[in-house]
Every structure is written in structure tokens, then in C-alpha cells.
Design a protein around this motif. Structure first.
Motif, PDB file in Angstrom:
ATOM      1  N   ARG A  96       0.730  -1.446   0.012  1.00  0.00           N
ATOM      2  CA  ARG A  96       0.076   0.176   0.185  1.00  0.00           C
ATOM      3  C   ARG A  96       0.852   1.433  -0.047  1.00  0.00           C
ATOM      4  N   ALA A  97       1.886   1.099   0.496  1.00  0.00           N
ATOM      5  CA  ALA A  97       2.936   2.259   0.858  1.00  0.00           C
ATOM      6  C   ALA A  97       3.597   2.542  -0.350  1.00  0.00           C
ATOM      7  N   GLU A  98       3.969   1.440  -1.368  1.00  0.00           N
ATOM      8  CA  GLU A  98       5.100   1.499  -2.489  1.00  0.00           C
ATOM      9  C   GLU A  98       4.267   1.536  -3.622  1.00  0.00           C
ATOM     10  N   ILE A  99       3.109   1.018  -3.762  1.00  0.00           N
ATOM     11  CA  ILE A  99       2.473   1.076  -5.024  1.00  0.00           C
ATOM     12  C   ILE A  99       1.459   2.103  -5.139  1.00  0.00           C
ATOM     13  N   PRO A 100       1.229   3.116  -6.112  1.00  0.00           N
ATOM     14  CA  PRO A 100       0.406   3.857  -6.017  1.00  0.00           C
ATOM     15  C   PRO A 100      -1.109   4.009  -6.216  1.00  0.00           C
ATOM     16  N   THR A 101      -1.394   2.948  -7.130  1.00  0.00           N
ATOM     17  CA  THR A 101      -2.867   2.671  -7.441  1.00  0.00           C
ATOM     18  C   THR A 101      -3.199   1.364  -7.063  1.00  0.00           C
ATOM     19  N   GLU A 102      -4.744   1.396  -6.821  1.00  0.00           N
ATOM     20  CA  GLU A 102      -5.255  -0.005  -6.352  1.00  0.00           C
ATOM     21  C   GLU A 102      -5.351  -0.885  -7.703  1.00  0.00           C
ATOM     22  N   PRO A 103      -5.400  -0.676  -8.889  1.00  0.00           N
ATOM     23  CA  PRO A 103      -5.039  -1.622  -9.805  1.00  0.00           C
ATOM     24  C   PRO A 103      -3.858  -2.227 -10.049  1.00  0.00           C
ATOM     25  N   GLN A 104      -2.808  -1.405  -9.721  1.00  0.00           N
ATOM     26  CA  GLN A 104      -1.412  -1.875  -9.549  1.00  0.00           C
ATOM     27  C   GLN A 104      -1.373  -2.910  -8.481  1.00  0.00           C
ATOM     28  N   ARG A 105      -1.813  -2.417  -7.375  1.00  0.00           N
ATOM     29  CA  ARG A 105      -1.475  -3.226  -6.186  1.00  0.00           C
ATOM     30  C   ARG A 105      -2.413  -4.511  -6.456  1.00  0.00           C
ATOM     31  N   ALA A 106      -3.476  -4.400  -7.024  1.00  0.00           N
ATOM     32  CA  ALA A 106      -4.382  -5.658  -7.212  1.00  0.00           C
ATOM     33  C   ALA A 106      -3.521  -6.974  -8.230  1.00  0.00           C
ATOM     34  N   ARG A 107      -2.854  -6.338  -9.314  1.00  0.00           N
ATOM     35  CA  ARG A 107      -2.247  -7.014 -10.139  1.00  0.00           C
ATOM     36  C   ARG A 107      -0.946  -7.570  -9.305  1.00  0.00           C
ATOM     37  N   LEU A 108      -0.220  -6.828  -8.545  1.00  0.00           N
ATOM     38  CA  LEU A 108       0.927  -7.214  -7.791  1.00  0.00           C
ATOM     39  C   LEU A 108       0.423  -8.392  -6.848  1.00  0.00           C
ATOM     40  N   TYR A 109      -0.615  -8.175  -5.934  1.00  0.00           N
ATOM     41  CA  TYR A 109      -1.122  -9.237  -5.150  1.00  0.00           C
ATOM     42  C   TYR A 109      -1.331 -10.561  -5.818  1.00  0.00           C
ATOM     43  N   LYS A 110      -2.040 -10.403  -7.022  1.00  0.00           N
ATOM     44  CA  LYS A 110      -2.411 -11.607  -7.729  1.00  0.00           C
ATOM     45  C   LYS A 110      -1.173 -12.465  -8.306  1.00  0.00           C
ATOM     46  N   THR A 111      -0.184 -11.497  -8.877  1.00  0.00           N
ATOM     47  CA  THR A 111       0.962 -12.063  -9.382  1.00  0.00           C
ATOM     48  C   THR A 111       1.920 -12.642  -8.153  1.00  0.00           C
ATOM     49  N   MET A 112       1.861 -11.758  -6.900  1.00  0.00           N
ATOM     50  CA  MET A 112       2.700 -12.730  -5.782  1.00  0.00           C
ATOM     51  C   MET A 112       2.059 -13.985  -5.517  1.00  0.00           C
ATOM     52  N   LEU A 113       0.698 -13.965  -5.293  1.00  0.00           N
ATOM     53  CA  LEU A 113       0.119 -15.364  -5.123  1.00  0.00           C
ATOM     54  C   LEU A 113       0.376 -16.283  -5.944  1.00  0.00           C
ATOM     55  N   GLU A 114       0.251 -15.829  -7.271  1.00  0.00           N
ATOM     56  CA  GLU A 114       0.612 -17.057  -8.283  1.00  0.00           C
ATOM     57  C   GLU A 114       1.932 -17.436  -8.263  1.00  0.00           C
ATOM     58  N   GLN A 115       2.830 -16.623  -7.777  1.00  0.00           N
ATOM     59  CA  GLN A 115       4.131 -17.011  -8.168  1.00  0.00           C
ATOM     60  C   GLN A 115       4.362 -18.082  -6.611  1.00  0.00           C
ATOM     61  N   CYS A 116       3.827 -17.480  -5.418  1.00  0.00           N
ATOM     62  CA  CYS A 116       3.906 -18.394  -4.268  1.00  0.00           C
ATOM     63  C   CYS A 116       3.304 -19.846  -4.575  1.00  0.00           C
ATOM     64  N   LEU A 117       2.062 -19.904  -5.126  1.00  0.00           N
ATOM     65  CA  LEU A 117       1.570 -21.240  -5.491  1.00  0.00           C
ATOM     66  C   LEU A 117       2.484 -21.847  -6.621  1.00  0.00           C
ATOM     67  N   ALA A 118       2.885 -21.240  -7.673  1.00  0.00           N
ATOM     68  CA  ALA A 118       3.844 -22.066  -8.557  1.00  0.00           C
ATOM     69  C   ALA A 118       4.871 -22.608  -7.672  1.00  0.00           C
ATOM     70  N   LEU A 119       5.612 -21.712  -7.085  1.00  0.00           N
ATOM     71  CA  LEU A 119       6.908 -22.151  -6.237  1.00  0.00           C
ATOM     72  C   LEU A 119       6.761 -23.308  -4.992  1.00  0.00           C
TER      73      LEU A 119
END
Length: 154
Positions: free
Chosen positions: A112-135
Motif C-alpha cells: 500500500r505504501a509503495e504501489i500508488p494505485t489500487e489496480p497496480q496493487r491488485a495485479r501485484l497481489y495476484k502475481t505474488m500469490l500465483e508465484q507463491c503457488l507455483a513455487l
């Protein structure tokens, strides 16, 4: 809430304003129907087990793993289907769900502090989750930094 159970025959005076909710689960259909009627008259939520039309509420099947809660309800139409789906969904939950939830929760304030917009944050959260699941594990700080770097280029 305190719970009180007694194994004895139902008496109409058992239903009074002290009850927050009632579950009627006797083998006596007439008693269950009477319990439901008395509860409705006193505006006490009631669940009559296996008789949807007598219920003012139903219990969902609940899956709880650490901080994850999933409720499944057929609104009384088919408890069997709800239970079946509960078993199927339970198998989809990753073994490391506790570690994943703790990790993802820990990232929220920083993201929330580093990523300025909600759509960007949502994409990052989704990507982080997908990477965690893949790894099959949480991400390192280096992996997170790489994802953020990619995200801010877009």
C-alpha cells in the motif's frame, strides 16, 4: 454465548425470550414444527434440521484453515451438495496456506505504501500469490523486488 443442552422431551415453556437462537433436531416432527412456530412467534432465529421451510436460517458448511474461512450453503436446498463441494474445495487448499496467508498479510502495508494505485496493487497481489503457488513457498525479498520492478514498468 453460553450453550445449554438437555436430553429430555420438549416443553413449550422451554422457548422464551432468553434464547438467541434455537436448533430443533429431535426425531419428533411435530415437536420440531411446534418449536419452529414458537420461535417465529417470539422472533427467535430457528433452524429445524432437514426441514428447510421451517428454518429462519441455515448453517453453511464451513471450511477453516488458519485465517482462511470458506462458507458453502445451498440455502437448505441440498445439504448433501454443500457437503460434497466442501470436500472438493478442501482438497484445493494448498498445504502451506497458513504460511501463505501470513506472508501475504505481511506484504499488505508495504505494498500500500509503495504501489500508488489500487489496480497496480491488485495485479501485484495476484502475481505474488500465483508465484507463491507455483513455487510452493513464499517469495524472497529479491523475488518481490523483481515483481515490483516489472509492475512499475507497465
Amino acid at each position: 454465548l453460553p450453550v445449554k443442552t438437555e436430553q429430555r422431551c420438549f416443553q413449550a415453556e422451554d422457548i422464551d425470550e432468553h434464547w438467541q437462537l434455537v436448533v430443533a433436531a429431535s426425531d419428533d416432527v411435530g415437536a420440531n414444527r411446534l418449536i419452529a412456530r414458537l420461535c417465529r412467534e417470539q422472533r427467535i432465529p430457528v433452524n429445524v434440521v432437514d426441514v428447510q421451510e421451517e428454518c429462519s436460517f441455515v448453517f453453511p458448511c464451513l471450511i477453516q484453515r488458519w485465517k482462511l474461512s470458506i462458507g458453502i450453503s445451498s440455502s437448505g436446498a441440498s445439504p448433501t451438495l454443500a457437503i460434497h463441494l466442501k470436500h472438493q474445495i478442501t482438497q484445493l487448499i494448498p498445504d502451506q496456506v497458513e504460511e501463505l496467508l501470513d506472508f501475504l498479510e505481511a506484504q499488505r502495508k508495504w505494498v500500500r505504501a509503495e504501489i500508488p494505485t489500487e489496480p497496480q496493487r491488485a495485479r501485484l497481489y495476484k502475481t505474488m500469490l500465483e508465484q507463491c503457488l507455483a513455487l510452493g513457498r513464499t517469495l524472497t525479498q529479491r523475488e518481490i523486488a523483481a515483481l515490483v520492478s516489472e509492475q512499475t514498468k507497465e
